[in-house]
Design a protein around this motif. Structure first.
Motif, PDB file in Angstrom:
ATOM      1  N   ASP A  66       4.469  11.787  -0.768  1.00  0.00           N
ATOM      2  CA  ASP A  66       3.744  10.547  -0.495  1.00  0.00           C
ATOM      3  C   ASP A  66       4.170   9.955   0.847  1.00  0.00           C
ATOM      4  N   ALA A  67       5.468  10.018   1.146  1.00  0.00           N
ATOM      5  CA  ALA A  67       5.947   9.502   2.429  1.00  0.00           C
ATOM      6  C   ALA A  67       5.351  10.296   3.588  1.00  0.00           C
ATOM      7  N   LEU A  68       5.225  11.614   3.428  1.00  0.00           N
ATOM      8  CA  LEU A  68       4.582  12.446   4.451  1.00  0.00           C
ATOM      9  C   LEU A  68       3.123  12.052   4.641  1.00  0.00           C
ATOM     10  N   LYS A  69       2.411  11.832   3.523  1.00  0.00           N
ATOM     11  CA  LYS A  69       1.005  11.444   3.611  1.00  0.00           C
ATOM     12  C   LYS A  69       0.846  10.092   4.306  1.00  0.00           C
ATOM     13  N   VAL A  70       1.773   9.173   4.019  1.00  0.00           N
ATOM     14  CA  VAL A  70       1.728   7.859   4.680  1.00  0.00           C
ATOM     15  C   VAL A  70       1.895   8.014   6.188  1.00  0.00           C
ATOM     16  N   ALA A  71       2.843   8.852   6.601  1.00  0.00           N
ATOM     17  CA  ALA A  71       3.128   9.011   8.025  1.00  0.00           C
ATOM     18  C   ALA A  71       2.028   9.766   8.762  1.00  0.00           C
ATOM     19  N   LEU A  72       1.409  10.753   8.085  1.00  0.00           N
ATOM     20  CA  LEU A  72       0.509  11.671   8.782  1.00  0.00           C
ATOM     21  C   LEU A  72      -0.972  11.440   8.485  1.00  0.00           C
ATOM     22  N   ALA A  73      -1.314  10.561   7.561  1.00  0.00           N
ATOM     23  CA  ALA A  73      -2.690  10.462   7.079  1.00  0.00           C
ATOM     24  C   ALA A  73      -3.707  10.210   8.177  1.00  0.00           C
ATOM     25  N   ASP A  74      -3.437   9.254   9.065  1.00  0.00           N
ATOM     26  CA  ASP A  74      -4.422   8.941  10.111  1.00  0.00           C
ATOM     27  C   ASP A  74      -4.079   9.603  11.439  1.00  0.00           C
ATOM     28  N   ALA A  79     -19.716   7.574 -11.169  1.00  0.00           N
ATOM     29  CA  ALA A  79     -18.549   6.722 -11.430  1.00  0.00           C
ATOM     30  C   ALA A  79     -18.301   5.734 -10.298  1.00  0.00           C
ATOM     31  N   VAL A  80     -18.709   6.086  -9.074  1.00  0.00           N
ATOM     32  CA  VAL A  80     -18.474   5.210  -7.917  1.00  0.00           C
ATOM     33  C   VAL A  80     -19.760   4.509  -7.461  1.00  0.00           C
ATOM     34  N   ALA A  81     -20.866   4.730  -8.169  1.00  0.00           N
ATOM     35  CA  ALA A  81     -22.148   4.153  -7.754  1.00  0.00           C
ATOM     36  C   ALA A  81     -22.085   2.632  -7.725  1.00  0.00           C
ATOM     37  N   GLU A  82     -22.720   2.051  -6.711  1.00  0.00           N
ATOM     38  CA  GLU A  82     -22.807   0.593  -6.504  1.00  0.00           C
ATOM     39  C   GLU A  82     -21.469  -0.031  -6.153  1.00  0.00           C
ATOM     40  N   CYS A  83     -20.449   0.790  -5.895  1.00  0.00           N
ATOM     41  CA  CYS A  83     -19.095   0.278  -5.668  1.00  0.00           C
ATOM     42  C   CYS A  83     -18.646   0.443  -4.223  1.00  0.00           C
ATOM     43  N   ILE A  84     -17.683  -0.387  -3.838  1.00  0.00           N
ATOM     44  CA  ILE A  84     -16.876  -0.132  -2.654  1.00  0.00           C
ATOM     45  C   ILE A  84     -15.777   0.842  -3.088  1.00  0.00           C
ATOM     46  N   ILE A  85     -15.616   1.921  -2.359  1.00  0.00           N
ATOM     47  CA  ILE A  85     -14.544   2.861  -2.668  1.00  0.00           C
ATOM     48  C   ILE A  85     -13.216   2.275  -2.187  1.00  0.00           C
ATOM     49  N   ALA A  86     -12.179   2.450  -2.978  1.00  0.00           N
ATOM     50  CA  ALA A  86     -10.825   2.062  -2.565  1.00  0.00           C
ATOM     51  C   ALA A  86      -9.876   3.194  -2.920  1.00  0.00           C
ATOM     52  N   ALA A  87      -8.833   3.334  -2.141  1.00  0.00           N
ATOM     53  CA  ALA A  87      -7.760   4.275  -2.443  1.00  0.00           C
ATOM     54  C   ALA A  87      -6.509   3.743  -1.771  1.00  0.00           C
ATOM     55  N   TYR A  88      -5.346   4.120  -2.292  1.00  0.00           N
ATOM     56  CA  TYR A  88      -4.144   3.596  -1.664  1.00  0.00           C
ATOM     57  C   TYR A  88      -3.999   4.148  -0.261  1.00  0.00           C
ATOM     58  N   ASN A  89      -4.129   5.454  -0.112  1.00  0.00           N
ATOM     59  CA  ASN A  89      -4.089   6.084   1.207  1.00  0.00           C
ATOM     60  C   ASN A  89      -5.484   6.652   1.466  1.00  0.00           C
ATOM     61  N   GLY A  97       4.643   3.255   0.960  1.00  0.00           N
ATOM     62  CA  GLY A  97       4.093   4.120  -0.070  1.00  0.00           C
ATOM     63  C   GLY A  97       3.708   3.345  -1.320  1.00  0.00           C
ATOM     64  N   LEU A  98       2.966   4.015  -2.198  1.00  0.00           N
ATOM     65  CA  LEU A  98       2.469   3.371  -3.415  1.00  0.00           C
ATOM     66  C   LEU A  98       3.604   2.890  -4.311  1.00  0.00           C
ATOM     67  N   THR A  99       4.644   3.697  -4.468  1.00  0.00           N
ATOM     68  CA  THR A  99       5.751   3.301  -5.333  1.00  0.00           C
ATOM     69  C   THR A  99       6.414   2.026  -4.836  1.00  0.00           C
ATOM     70  N   GLU A 100       6.668   1.962  -3.534  1.00  0.00           N
ATOM     71  CA  GLU A 100       7.305   0.768  -2.966  1.00  0.00           C
ATOM     72  C   GLU A 100       6.405  -0.447  -3.083  1.00  0.00           C
ATOM     73  N   ALA A 101       5.112  -0.271  -2.821  1.00  0.00           N
ATOM     74  CA  ALA A 101       4.177  -1.394  -2.914  1.00  0.00           C
ATOM     75  C   ALA A 101       4.120  -1.936  -4.338  1.00  0.00           C
ATOM     76  N   CYS A 102       4.089  -1.045  -5.329  1.00  0.00           N
ATOM     77  CA  CYS A 102       4.063  -1.492  -6.722  1.00  0.00           C
ATOM     78  C   CYS A 102       5.337  -2.263  -7.062  1.00  0.00           C
ATOM     79  N   GLY A 103       6.478  -1.780  -6.569  1.00  0.00           N
ATOM     80  CA  GLY A 103       7.721  -2.489  -6.807  1.00  0.00           C
ATOM     81  C   GLY A 103       7.713  -3.880  -6.206  1.00  0.00           C
ATOM     82  N   LEU A 104       7.214  -3.997  -4.996  1.00  0.00           N
ATOM     83  CA  LEU A 104       7.171  -5.292  -4.315  1.00  0.00           C
ATOM     84  C   LEU A 104       6.246  -6.276  -5.010  1.00  0.00           C
ATOM     85  N   HIS A 105       5.191  -5.770  -5.665  1.00  0.00           N
ATOM     86  CA  HIS A 105       4.234  -6.638  -6.358  1.00  0.00           C
ATOM     87  C   HIS A 105       4.451  -6.648  -7.868  1.00  0.00           C
ATOM     88  N   ARG A 106       5.605  -6.113  -8.312  1.00  0.00           N
ATOM     89  CA  ARG A 106       6.019  -6.151  -9.713  1.00  0.00           C
ATOM     90  C   ARG A 106       5.000  -5.495 -10.639  1.00  0.00           C
TER      91      ARG A 106
END
Length: 325
Positions: free
Chosen positions: A247-255, A90-100, A140-149
């Motif tokens: 999601d907010a925890l994952k944003v703060a702690l992911a990296d 499913a990801v072959a030949e692709c650049i992988i992307a994810a929100y976090n 977070g993803l929810t806020e980003a989606c809201g900002l980009h409608r």
């Protein structure tokens, strides 16, 4: 000859595979995947859901209060090794992307390696592309989606989250085209983020042979429109708040590079969502336990890891509660 990886590849002409996982916790290896989805974005095309299934983690399911997946749901679901070939295709030949991406790529790498299908693809983080392109702060993803409608509610399902993130990628692609950012090498020169180091890699290759797909068990709770856009689905107030705070925890702690700004944003999310104290303690304890397990897996705890754990505890404490309090 040294490979340029994807640096010289045109962004608009390279397919992208947006991945999203629901898991039992934050730490790959200690925690396991319980749902996996891939939304593929072909050049000039609309996002398409190409993989979606519940996954039997081979251990009791945890974090059910966040993703809604129970032991009964995954009892007859395939294991990750059962679907590893399909997921890799499913990801072959692709650049992988994810929100976090720091969260999802860790599980992607671990689970494929454990299934004997190890691969190290290039990847981009859609959360960090917002500040990278000057579109605003990391959020977070929810806020980003809201900002980009983009129509989206925290749906607790990997297919819907991957579809929402794919729509964000299209927004960012439009912005890059307007700014004349044509290649991944040009994108890399904008900022210095950890995920950019993966641009030296090549996408994983297709196996090149057609075969019947392996077993899958999609939830089918949150359908996608034909264009691949997420649709709003009603969720309970507490469930929605738990998902948003996780999601907010994952944003703060992911990296694990926790800034004062991230701590303040997490504390604000804690206040805004008005979660009961006992729920906050459970999520904070689960997050800390996952990170501690990650650091002690090699049976040693060095000074840098100790400093990071102290920073994590400070972050959780300022957001409402930390283990030991």
């Amino acid at each position: 000859m040294l490979s340029l990886g994807i640096n010289d590849r045109p962004i608009a002409d390279t397919p992208v595979a947006v991945i999203d996982f629901e898991t039992t916790g934050l730490t790959a290896g200690y925690d396991r995947v319980v749902e996996a989805s891939v939304v593929r974005v072909k050049p000039g095309g609309e996002p398409t859901l190409v993989f979606d299934s519940l996954i039997n983690p081979g251990r009791p399911v945890a974090a059910t209060e966040i993703h809604g997946i129970t032991d009964a749901d995954v009892r007859d679901a395939p294991s990750f090794s059962d679907v590893a070939d399909d997921l890799r295709e499913a990801v072959a030949e692709c650049i992988i992307a994810a929100y976090n991406v720091y969260f999802d790529i860790a599980f992607f790498d671990y689970e494929l390696a454990a299934a004997g299908r190890r691969t190290e693809p290039p990847y981009i983080c859609l959360m960090y592309m917002r500040p990278m392109l000057g579109l605003g702060k990391k959020c977070g993803l929810t806020e980003a989606c809201g900002l980009h409608r983009i129509s989206y509610t925290g749906a607790h399902a990997s297919a819907v989250d991957a579809a929402a993130a794919a729509q964000l990628f299209l927004c960012y692609l439009k912005e890059m085209n307007q700014r004349g950012i044509r290649s991944y090498g040009e994108l890399r020169r904008l900022k210095d983020y950890k995920f950019l180091a993966s641009f030296k890699r090549e996408p994983c290759q297709s196996c090149g042979t057609r075969r019947a797909p392996g077993p899958r068990k999609p939830r089918n709770l949150h359908p996608l429109t034909p264009a691949g856009k997420p649709v709003e689905t009603p969720v309970g107030n507490l469930a929605d708040a738990l998902h948003a705070y996780w999601d907010a925890l994952k944003v703060a702690l992911a990296d694990l590079r926790i800034t004062d700004e991230e701590i303040l944003r997490l504390a604000e999310a804690r206040r805004r969502l008005s979660l009961p104290d006992e729920q906050v303690r459970v999520l904070h304890a689960r997050a800390f336990m996952s990170i501690l397990s990650q650091f002690t897996h090699d049976e040693r705890l060095d000074d840098k890891e100790c400093r990071t754990l102290k920073r994590v505890l400070d972050c959780l404490s300022r957001a409402g509660w930390a283990p030991g309090e």
